[in-house]
Write a protein that holds these residues in place. Structure first.
Motif, PDB file in Angstrom:
ATOM      1  N   ASP A 110      50.327  35.560  58.286  1.00 36.39           N
ATOM      2  CA  ASP A 110      51.630  36.169  58.010  1.00 36.39           C
ATOM      3  C   ASP A 110      52.417  35.117  57.238  1.00 36.39           C
ATOM      4  N   THR A 111      52.422  35.223  55.933  1.00 35.14           N
ATOM      5  CA  THR A 111      52.957  34.108  55.167  1.00 35.14           C
ATOM      6  C   THR A 111      53.590  34.553  53.853  1.00 35.14           C
ATOM      7  N   GLY A 112      54.437  33.712  53.342  1.00 37.72           N
ATOM      8  CA  GLY A 112      55.061  33.980  52.056  1.00 37.72           C
ATOM      9  C   GLY A 112      56.323  33.163  51.921  1.00 37.72           C
ATOM     10  N   PRO A 113      57.000  33.305  50.815  1.00 32.96           N
ATOM     11  CA  PRO A 113      56.590  34.180  49.724  1.00 32.96           C
ATOM     12  C   PRO A 113      55.421  33.585  48.939  1.00 32.96           C
ATOM     13  N   ILE A 114      54.594  34.488  48.409  1.00 32.62           N
ATOM     14  CA  ILE A 114      53.473  34.101  47.564  1.00 32.62           C
ATOM     15  C   ILE A 114      53.635  34.780  46.206  1.00 32.62           C
ATOM     16  N   ALA A 115      52.909  34.275  45.232  1.00 31.21           N
ATOM     17  CA  ALA A 115      52.887  34.886  43.905  1.00 31.21           C
ATOM     18  C   ALA A 115      51.868  36.018  43.931  1.00 31.21           C
ATOM     19  N   CYS A 116      52.341  37.246  43.761  1.00 29.85           N
ATOM     20  CA  CYS A 116      51.500  38.434  43.830  1.00 29.85           C
ATOM     21  C   CYS A 116      51.591  39.163  42.494  1.00 29.85           C
ATOM     22  N   SER A 117      50.448  39.483  41.910  1.00 27.15           N
ATOM     23  CA  SER A 117      50.445  40.140  40.601  1.00 27.15           C
ATOM     24  C   SER A 117      50.529  41.648  40.723  1.00 27.15           C
ATOM     25  N   ASP A 118      51.321  42.253  39.852  1.00 29.63           N
ATOM     26  CA  ASP A 118      51.419  43.700  39.715  1.00 29.63           C
ATOM     27  C   ASP A 118      50.249  44.140  38.836  1.00 29.63           C
ATOM     28  N   LEU A 119      49.323  44.893  39.397  1.00 24.22           N
ATOM     29  CA  LEU A 119      48.124  45.296  38.671  1.00 24.22           C
ATOM     30  C   LEU A 119      48.218  46.710  38.104  1.00 24.22           C
ATOM     31  N   THR A 120      49.407  47.293  38.096  1.00 21.64           N
ATOM     32  CA  THR A 120      49.546  48.674  37.618  1.00 21.64           C
ATOM     33  C   THR A 120      49.479  48.781  36.105  1.00 21.64           C
ATOM     34  N   GLN A 121      49.629  47.649  35.398  1.00 14.37           N
ATOM     35  CA  GLN A 121      49.570  47.645  33.940  1.00 14.37           C
ATOM     36  C   GLN A 121      49.284  46.223  33.467  1.00 14.37           C
ATOM     37  N   ARG A 122      48.908  46.081  32.203  1.00 17.63           N
ATOM     38  CA  ARG A 122      48.724  44.751  31.610  1.00 17.63           C
ATOM     39  C   ARG A 122      50.074  44.247  31.127  1.00 17.63           C
ATOM     40  N   PHE A 123      50.371  43.001  31.438  1.00 22.32           N
ATOM     41  CA  PHE A 123      51.634  42.391  31.037  1.00 22.32           C
ATOM     42  C   PHE A 123      51.365  41.341  29.968  1.00 22.32           C
ATOM     43  N   ASP A 124      52.275  41.233  29.022  1.00 22.35           N
ATOM     44  CA  ASP A 124      52.179  40.211  27.994  1.00 22.35           C
ATOM     45  C   ASP A 124      53.536  39.533  27.880  1.00 22.35           C
ATOM     46  N   PRO A 125      53.648  38.300  28.339  1.00 25.21           N
ATOM     47  CA  PRO A 125      52.598  37.419  28.844  1.00 25.21           C
ATOM     48  C   PRO A 125      52.202  37.774  30.279  1.00 25.21           C
ATOM     49  N   ALA A 126      51.027  37.295  30.694  1.00 25.91           N
ATOM     50  CA  ALA A 126      50.475  37.628  32.014  1.00 25.91           C
ATOM     51  C   ALA A 126      51.394  37.223  33.161  1.00 25.91           C
ATOM     52  N   VAL A 127      52.138  36.134  33.011  1.00 29.29           N
ATOM     53  CA  VAL A 127      53.016  35.660  34.076  1.00 29.29           C
ATOM     54  C   VAL A 127      54.096  36.693  34.417  1.00 29.29           C
ATOM     55  N   ALA A 133      56.088  38.065  47.230  1.00 24.79           N
ATOM     56  CA  ALA A 133      55.746  38.960  48.335  1.00 24.79           C
ATOM     57  C   ALA A 133      55.381  38.137  49.561  1.00 24.79           C
ATOM     58  N   PHE A 134      55.466  38.767  50.713  1.00 30.05           N
ATOM     59  CA  PHE A 134      54.899  38.229  51.940  1.00 30.05           C
ATOM     60  C   PHE A 134      53.588  38.977  52.165  1.00 30.05           C
ATOM     61  N   ALA A 135      52.585  38.274  52.649  1.00 35.50           N
ATOM     62  CA  ALA A 135      51.268  38.862  52.879  1.00 35.50           C
ATOM     63  C   ALA A 135      50.921  38.747  54.354  1.00 35.50           C
TER      64      ALA A 135
END
Length: 187
Positions: A110-127, A133-135
């Motif tokens: 049970d930890t966070g915040p972490i860097a979590c990627s949104d995978l619903t679309q390609r982002f440019d730039p990727a960052v 998010a907390f995971a």
């Protein structure tokens, strides 16, 4: 806020030459997430990654319980995939909180915040895909995330403002691992 990430993500960030800056205000603002070039903010970046001498995957309750009891550095890995977009993300993050129930033989990251990627679309730039998010997970096949986002503040049934907060939990099929990292070589 600086986000320390694994070496592969750091290399991708360096290739984009972009830096994600998160500036927290009392209210939710469009300017919360700012993308800027590394060089424009801090000059030429230098990534230094320190590796443990031994890494062991912990699969059994007893292993996780014992490592937690000895304050061993625990790292979690969570891999999520979006089959519609074909995107995949492997997140690796320190486990700040490990819940242990000795009576029920249960554990939970049970930890966070972490860097979590949104995978619903390609982002440019990727960052630009990164969200905080907390995971939380306690099995190898799914992970719950509570993602930071504009969240309404309701008073007497009316929205009075929005703040940035962790809300609307979501669950994703995932591949999770718990790793113990030591600075001692294998015996």
């Amino acid at each position: 806020m600086a986000i320390i990430c694994d070496r592969y993500f750091a290399q991708e960030l360096m290739a984009d030459e972009c830096l994600l800056i998160l500036r927290r205000h009392v209210d939710a603002r469009e300017t919360y997430r700012q993308l800027q070039k590394f060089k424009d903010v801090w000059g030429e970046p230098h990534v230094r990654v320190q590796f443990g001498k031994t890494v062991a995957e912990l699969k059994m309750f007893e292993q996780i319980r014992d490592a937690t009891a000895t304050a061993t550095l625990l790292i979690a890995q969570t891999e999520i995939t979006n089959e519609e977009t074909g995107l995949r993300c492997l997140m690796e993050y320190p486990t700040k909180t490990m819940n242990i129930s000795q009576d029920n033989y249960l554990w939970q990251v049970d930890t966070g915040p972490i860097a979590c990627s949104d995978l619903t679309q390609r982002f440019d730039p990727a960052v630009d895909s990164v969200r905080l998010a907390f995971a939380a997970f306690n099995v190898p096949h799914f992970c719950d995330f509570v993602i930071e986002q504009p969240t309404p503040v309701i008073r007497d049934g009316q929205e009075v403002c929005q703040i940035l907060d962790y809300s609307k939990p979501v669950s994703f099929a995932a591949k999770n691992r718990v790793l113990a990292v030591s600075d001692k070589p294998n015996a």
